[in-house]
Design a protein around this motif. Structure first.
Motif, PDB file in Angstrom:
ATOM      1  N   LYS A 245       2.901   7.523  -3.864  1.00  0.00           N
ATOM      2  CA  LYS A 245       2.076   8.645  -3.406  1.00  0.00           C
ATOM      3  C   LYS A 245       0.689   8.136  -3.036  1.00  0.00           C
TER       4      LYS A 245
ATOM      5  N   ILE B 178       5.111  12.976   2.572  1.00  0.00           N
ATOM      6  CA  ILE B 178       3.773  13.371   3.011  1.00  0.00           C
ATOM      7  C   ILE B 178       3.835  13.654   4.508  1.00  0.00           C
TER       8      ILE B 178
ATOM      9  N   VAL C 110      -0.665   8.106   0.874  1.00  0.00           N
ATOM     10  CA  VAL C 110      -1.864   8.902   1.183  1.00  0.00           C
ATOM     11  C   VAL C 110      -2.878   8.025   1.919  1.00  0.00           C
TER      12      VAL C 110
ATOM     13  N   LYS D 275       1.333  14.842   8.077  1.00  0.00           N
ATOM     14  CA  LYS D 275       0.016  15.011   8.687  1.00  0.00           C
ATOM     15  C   LYS D 275       0.249  15.512  10.103  1.00  0.00           C
TER      16      LYS D 275
END
Length: 138
Positions: free
Chosen positions: A119, A17, A123, A19
């Protein structure tokens, strides 16, 4: 046989992931490795996080810090309390122009169930990091 989502040739199942934030890499790195930052992405530690040392959080996550490159990344063995296996987690800070990307990658997961759980976990973590970084930026 059909390949599973996240299946790799060499490291089992993985999840990643990212960001991107409009904050300098230095501020992001300093936050992630502050007591508050570490508590968000790793957990409340029983002892200080150190290179080439084992760690344990109050919630029972255990592991070993394998790589630590200041202002770049950390790579560690990482295991939840109830897991039979050890996975690998890498947290990377990547600066590009005026923005910084936080990348979290986990590999050596056993199956789709572990991947799904991680996951969901990451998140939530990345959202908490983003929320806290917005406070730092102000």
């Amino acid at each position: 046989m059909k390949k599973q989502v996240g299946q790799t040739k060499d490291v089992g199942i993985q999840f990643g992931i990212r960001k991107t934030v409009s904050i300098s890499a230095e501020l992001v790195w300093n936050f992630l490795f502050s007591d508050k930052g570490v508590e968000i992405w790793l957990g409340k530690l029983k002892h200080e996080l150190e290179f080439k040392k084992e760690f344990e959080t109050k919630k029972g996550i255990t592991g070993f810090v394998r790589v630590f490159k200041p202002k770049s990344h950390i790579r560690l063995n990482w295991k939840l309390k109830d897991w039979p296996n050890m996975s690998t987690v890498q947290l990377r800070v990547i600066e590009k122009q005026e923005k910084t990307t936080i990348a979290i990658h986990q590999e050596k997961l056993l199956n789709a169930e572990q991947r799904s759980k991680m996951k969901e976990y990451w998140v939530k973590i990345i959202k908490k990091i983003d929320t806290e970084l917005k406070k730092v930026k102000c």
